[in-house]
Structures are given as structure tokens and as C-alpha cells.
Design a protein around this motif. Structure first.
Motif, PDB file in Angstrom:
ATOM      1  N   ILE A  68      39.753  27.831  37.312  1.00 56.28           N
ATOM      2  CA  ILE A  68      38.387  27.964  36.815  1.00 56.28           C
ATOM      3  C   ILE A  68      37.509  28.450  37.958  1.00 56.28           C
ATOM      4  O   ILE A  68      37.473  27.846  39.028  1.00 56.28           O
ATOM      5  N   TYR A  83      28.762  38.396  37.961  1.00 57.60           N
ATOM      6  CA  TYR A  83      29.278  38.408  36.602  1.00 57.60           C
ATOM      7  C   TYR A  83      28.648  39.543  35.791  1.00 57.60           C
ATOM      8  O   TYR A  83      29.336  40.311  35.136  1.00 57.60           O
ATOM      9  N   ASP A  84      27.319  39.624  35.851  1.00 57.47           N
ATOM     10  CA  ASP A  84      26.627  40.613  35.037  1.00 57.47           C
ATOM     11  C   ASP A  84      26.910  42.040  35.482  1.00 57.47           C
ATOM     12  O   ASP A  84      26.721  42.977  34.715  1.00 57.47           O
ATOM     13  N   GLY A  86      29.789  43.182  36.027  1.00 53.81           N
ATOM     14  CA  GLY A  86      31.033  43.627  35.407  1.00 53.81           C
ATOM     15  C   GLY A  86      32.176  43.807  36.396  1.00 53.81           C
ATOM     16  O   GLY A  86      33.280  44.167  36.017  1.00 53.81           O
ATOM     17  N   ASP A 136      35.312  41.865  35.656  1.00 60.05           N
ATOM     18  CA  ASP A 136      36.102  42.395  34.542  1.00 60.05           C
ATOM     19  C   ASP A 136      37.109  43.431  35.021  1.00 60.05           C
ATOM     20  O   ASP A 136      38.091  43.717  34.345  1.00 60.05           O
ATOM     21  N   PRO A 145      41.596  41.084  35.424  1.00 60.55           N
ATOM     22  CA  PRO A 145      42.794  41.488  34.680  1.00 60.55           C
ATOM     23  C   PRO A 145      43.955  41.885  35.602  1.00 60.55           C
ATOM     24  O   PRO A 145      45.115  41.596  35.297  1.00 60.55           O
ATOM     25  N   LYS A 194      39.511  31.526  34.309  1.00 59.81           N
ATOM     26  CA  LYS A 194      38.405  31.220  33.407  1.00 59.81           C
ATOM     27  C   LYS A 194      37.121  31.344  34.195  1.00 59.81           C
ATOM     28  O   LYS A 194      36.900  30.600  35.150  1.00 59.81           O
ATOM     29  N   THR A 195      36.300  32.294  33.814  1.00 65.48           N
ATOM     30  CA  THR A 195      35.096  32.563  34.586  1.00 65.48           C
ATOM     31  C   THR A 195      33.879  31.908  33.950  1.00 65.48           C
ATOM     32  O   THR A 195      33.628  32.096  32.762  1.00 65.48           O
ATOM     33  N   LEU A 196      33.141  31.161  34.725  1.00 59.88           N
ATOM     34  CA  LEU A 196      31.887  30.593  34.248  1.00 59.88           C
ATOM     35  C   LEU A 196      30.760  31.256  35.010  1.00 59.88           C
ATOM     36  O   LEU A 196      30.734  31.219  36.241  1.00 59.88           O
ATOM     37  N   LEU A 229      29.023  22.124  40.296  1.00 60.87           N
ATOM     38  CA  LEU A 229      30.281  21.964  39.560  1.00 60.87           C
ATOM     39  C   LEU A 229      31.420  21.681  40.526  1.00 60.87           C
ATOM     40  O   LEU A 229      32.305  20.882  40.249  1.00 60.87           O
ATOM     41  N   ASP A 278      37.790  25.208  40.247  1.00 59.23           N
ATOM     42  CA  ASP A 278      38.768  25.311  41.326  1.00 59.23           C
ATOM     43  C   ASP A 278      38.263  26.179  42.463  1.00 59.23           C
ATOM     44  O   ASP A 278      38.626  25.981  43.612  1.00 59.23           O
ATOM     45  N   GLU A 329      17.527  38.762  32.745  1.00 61.37           N
ATOM     46  CA  GLU A 329      16.384  38.369  31.909  1.00 61.37           C
ATOM     47  C   GLU A 329      15.109  38.352  32.738  1.00 61.37           C
ATOM     48  O   GLU A 329      14.048  38.792  32.281  1.00 61.37           O
ATOM     49  N   LEU A 347      20.610  47.551  35.793  1.00 66.00           N
ATOM     50  CA  LEU A 347      19.595  47.474  34.736  1.00 66.00           C
ATOM     51  C   LEU A 347      18.426  48.431  34.900  1.00 66.00           C
ATOM     52  O   LEU A 347      17.590  48.549  34.016  1.00 66.00           O
TER      53      LEU A 347
END
Lengths: 288, 232
Positions: A42, A50-51, A53, A56, A60, A71-73, A83, A90, A191, A213
Motif C-alpha cells: 500500500i 498522483y494527479d 498520472g 499510472d 503497471p 494499492k495507491t492512496l 497513515l 507500507d 481543485e 492543468l
């Protein structure tokens, strides 16, 4: 004979409950699917990475080569470290150097590496009401915004960028909280940029999110300085402290991210879509 | 400007739907599967609970009913928070490693949808006159047969209850995001994908996912409505 009748009864009983048994089997099967232990790590990451990309692209490849699911949060640096302190993740990707050092000192993390660099920009309306465009020091720029009471949008989410922004206010001795020109969103960088754009306000942003953006925003980069960098660290959470940590998976993920191959992907990511690379690797590379 | 966005979104939704893009299908598949499971489970629990409460008289019944009705307005984020606290590694059920899996979303959504199903079923079952029940029993029906007849009688509002439960889980985003974590291919559902795409600035993709969500929601409700309106 009696025994035979008993057996029939058992059989009938069985038939009577076939539906229930089938349902039970179905549930066991579902439980099996969900609880089957495919190895996974994790990862708690800052929203800016993350935003963008980038993950991504990278994950993979890692999953394919190492057979470990990631698992990406997507959370802010502050929450990512929180966390980690609870042993819920992890491995952590964050950019809040001081908090990271405290985290390491208290023994929550086992290893920490610098992964890549990014940069801070101050963006705002093109007319630049606070006249920060020609200022050299970021401290002066913040001071000018406060003095002219130009609207400033803060992340307010305890992310790395927010922590950095708070530190600057503290350094120049200004308490912006409660001021009519200072707004907190409590949201991610994307945002917050949109809100700043709608309200013709200033905000502190990282370069990667900005590049992703900017075509949708009516904002301009008004202050930048290459010295004012964001350094992303990769922290493995200490498995001696928490028994459920996948230390091996985390170590393999680190190994992969620091490899020549992954660093070259980082160095070139975004060149095609955004015209320039979003992040800079920390080590000198020769990529094809 | 807005119209452009929506028109672009529709075009993109159509393109995404026919592109057989694996990412999109994963999201749709996870959404369908998760909402189906949580709707079924909450329908079973909700209707059974409603039956027990409506057929029996006991002290504190009004209290239980108002508790259920309060539950109908349970904020998904609150459910998400509690489910997270229960499921995370340091929590009560930590050792099962359920957090950030589809099962976690199903659990949270069952908590959201069950009061919804239960509340509507309760009023549906209580609407059937008590004399009707007594009459069936007097005609020699067993308790189970009586309950089945009762369900037939209240079929329309009962299916409405299930539809309401389904509607609340497929449109819910707070809990799915908190306990699922929007993990690609595993817990990314349509609503969390919309949140992510709009925060990434991919508004066309976000609108496209929104349109797919509406179509899915409509399709499932169409099936349920046909069941409901059969013979009417």
C-alpha cells in the motif's frame, strides 16, 4: 432400518437446506476471492504526484515485473505520514522534509530515499494586483500579497505544499488566518488551482500540477525560482514496529523506483503532453 | 461554454463506451459488481428486519422505527469513517486486510443502504391492513405462507425500497472513496472516478463517466420497474 430412515431424514434435511448451502458456498467463494493473499504493497502518495498520472506509467511496469500489486492512496503528505505512523501503509511518497525527518527520528520509517524533484510557483491573475512579478525572494512576494490584501487561496489540507506555505507565513511573521483575503479550501492542488482561477486569487502551487492543468486556468506564473524546489522522498514504513507491513514488497518497490529505468521514465514523463517534463530525477542520468 | 463541455462529454462518453478501453470497463464492472452485492445484501437484511419489526408488537417499537428512519439519512462519509476505523490494520477487523478492497466498499454501502431499504419496507408492510394478515392465517396459511402473501401484496413499495437502496449506493461517493481508496482496477467505481478525473482537470472524461453512471442507473431501475409494474 431405523438407521436407513435416519439417513433419509438427513438427506431430506440436506435438500431442504440446499438453497442455504448454495448461498453459503457463494459467500465463501466471494470471501475467498477477496481474502486470497495476492502480495501487495500500500503506497500513500501526495496528490501532486498522483494527479500528474506519473504513477499510472510506473506502477503497471513494476506490477508486471515483480508480480506485486500496488494499492495507491492519493492523500496529502501530512496524511500520508499519519497513515505511516499508524502502520496503515507500507510505503510513503511525500514532500514535507521537516515532518519526514521527525518521522524517521521517531523510528516510524526504516529507510528514506530522495526520489525526484519538482518546484514551487506562485500563480495568480495576470494583472498581478500585489505586484510580485519582479520580486526575487518568496518572502517578499508573500509580504506583498498580505500588504495589498490580495486574495490568496490556501490548500488548508496539511499537505506538503500547505505545510510549506504555513512555514513562509510564519517566517515573515504574518498570521493570515481569519483575514478576509485569505481562504482555505481543504482540497487537493487541482481543485485549489481551479478555485484560485475562478476567484482571481494567488496560490502556491507545485510545477507538475500547474503544467497539467494550466490550459484550463486563467492564471499566470508570477513567481518562480529554481532554488525553491520540492524534493519527493520515498519512505519505507518500519516493519519492526508494525507486524502487518509488507517490508519486502516495499523494498522491491523502492529498488524499482530508484532504478535507471524508472528514473528515466520520471525524467521524460510529460514531455509529449505538456511540452516539458513534470519532474526531475535526483540522480544524473543518461537516458535513451 | 458549459454546453460545449456537456456536448464534449457526451461525445467522449460515446467514444469511451465503444472504444472498449480496458480502464473504463474495469470501472464499470467494479461498480456493477459492488453495487449489486451491496444492494442484494442490504435488501435481504433490510426486508427481514422490516418484517420482524412490522409483524411483532413489542415495547420500544416506535423507538426502533424512528432509529431506522434516522438511519435513512445516514451521511455516507460518516459510515466511511467508522468503517475505516473498524477495518484498518490497527482496528478490530484489521487482520483480515479488508480495507482498500471492494469488500470494504460493500460493507460500508450495506450500512448506508440497509436503513433505506428497511425504512421503506417497514412502511410498505405496515400499510397492509392487519385484518388481511389475520384473514390469511384464518384461511389456514402457515406463518411463512402468510409472509410470502404479504410480500406479494406489498410488492410495489418493496421493490421501490430496493430501488432506493440501489440508488443510494450507486450515487454514493464519500464512503467508497474513504474505505476503497479509488484504487485502479480494484476499488475505482464510477463516482470516485468522476471525483478523480475532475480533480485532474479531465472534465470530458469526468462527464463521460457521469453519463455512463446515469445510463447504468437507468438500466437497472428499468429492470426493477418492469418487475414492479408486471400485471399493472
Amino acid at each position: 432400518m431405523k438407521c436407513f430412515i435416519n439417513r433419509i431424514n438427513v438427506f431430506q434435511l440436506y435438500c431442504k437446506h440446499t438453497n442455504k448451502i448454495l448461498v453459503a458456498i457463494l459467500w465463501m467463494w466471494i470471501a475467498f476471492i477477496f481474502c486470497s493473499h495476492k502480495p501487495f504493497v500500500i503506497l500513500a502518495t501526495t496528490t501532486s504526484v498522483y494527479d500528474s498520472g506519473l504513477l499510472d506509467e510506473l506502477i503497471p511496469i513494476f506490477e508486471k515485473e515483480y508480480g506485486i500489486t500496488v494499492k495507491t492512496l492519493a492523500v496529502g503528505s501530512g496524511k500520508a505520514l499519519a497513515l505511516g505512523r499508524h502502520g496503515e501503509v507500507d510505503i510513503i511518497l511525500s514532500h514535507a522534509p521537516d515532518e519526514e525527518e521527525v518521522f524517521m527520528k521517531k523510528g516510524y520509517g526504516s529507510r528514506r530515499f530522495f526520489l525526484m524533484k519538482n518546484q514551487y510557483y506562485i500563480v495568480g491573475p495576470a494583472c498581478d494586483p500585489a505586484q510580485i512579478q519582479h520580486l526575487v525572494s518568496i518572502l517578499d512576494a508573500f509580504r506583498a500579497i498580505a500588504q495589498r490584501r490580495a486574495v490568496f487561496i490556501s490548500r488548508g489540507d496539511n499537505s506538503g505544499t500547505h505545510i510549506q506555505e504555513r512555514r513562509i507565513w510564519k517566517t515573515i511573521g504574518i498570521v493570515p488566518d481569519g483575514e478576509s483575503w485569505y481562504h482555505e479550501t481543504g482540497l487537493g492542488m487541482g481543485e485549489t488551482l481551479s478555485i484560485a482561477s475562478e476567484k482571481d486569487a494567488y496560490t502556491l502551487t507545485d510545477r507538475a500540477t500547474w503544467l497539467v492543468l494550466k490550459k484550463r486556468l486563467s492564471l499566470e506564473v508570477l513567481w518562480k525560482h529554481s532554488e525553491f524546489a520540492i524534493v519527493y522522498s520515498l519512505i519505507e514504513v518500519n516493519s519492526n514496529r508494525f507486524s502487518q507491513i509488507n517490508a519486502k514488497g516495499a523494498a522491491l518497490f523502492t529498488e524499482f523506483l530508484l532504478s535507471q529505468r524508472a528514473q528515466c521514465i520520471i525524467a521524460t514523463y510529460g514531455k509529449d503532453t505538456f511540452g516539458e517534463a513534470l519532474f526531475a530525477p535526483v540522480i544524473a542520468l543518461t537516458c535513451k | 461554454m458549459i454546453m460545449d463541455f456537456i456536448a464534449d462529454g457526451i461525445r467522449k462518453a460515446y467514444a469511451l463506451a465503444i472504444s472498449f478501453d480496458r480502464d473504463v470497463y474495469e470501472v464499470v464492472f467494479v461498480t456493477l459488481w459492488v453495487t449489486f452485492a451491496s444492494t442484494v445484501v442490504s435488501a435481504i437484511i433490510g426486508i427481514i428486519f422490516a418484517t420482524i419489526v412490522s409483524l411483532n408488537e413489542f415495547p420500544g417499537k416506535t423507538f426502533v422505527v424512528s432509529l431506522v428512519n434516522t438511519g435513512m439519512g445516514l451521511p455516507p462519509v460518516l459510515v466511511g469513517l467508522f468503517t475505516t476505523l473498524l477495518l484498518w490494520r490497527g482496528g478490530v477487523f484489521g487482520e483480515f486486510n479488508i480495507l482498500y478492497t471492494p469488500l470494504a466498499i460493500i460493507i460500508a454501502q450495506v450500512f448506508i443502504a440497509t436503513p433505506m431499504v428497511c425504512g421503506i419496507s417497514l412502511s410498505a408492510l405496515q400499510q397492509v391492513p392487519k385484518n388481511f394478515r389475520l384473514q390469511i392465517r384464518a384461511l389456514g396459511a402457515s406463518r411463512i405462507q402468510m409472509i410470502i402473501t404479504l410480500y406479494r401484496q406489498a410488492r410495489i413499495p418493496l421493490l421501490a425500497a430496493i430501488m432506493a437502496g440501489y440508488g443510494s449506493v450507486i450515487s454514493e461517493v464519500g464512503a467508497a472513496l474513504m474505505v476503497g481508496g479509488n484504487i485502479k482496477g480494484s476499488t475505482r467505481v464510477l463516482t470516485t472516478a468522476i471525483v478523480m478525473e475532475s480533480s485532474r482537470g479531465n472534465f470530458e472524461r469526468a462527464i463521460a463517466f457521469g453519463i455512463i453512471l446515469l445510463v447504468l442507473s437507468f438500466a437497472v431501475n428499468l429492470i426493477l420497474s418492469r418487475l414492479q409494474q408486471k400485471g399493472h
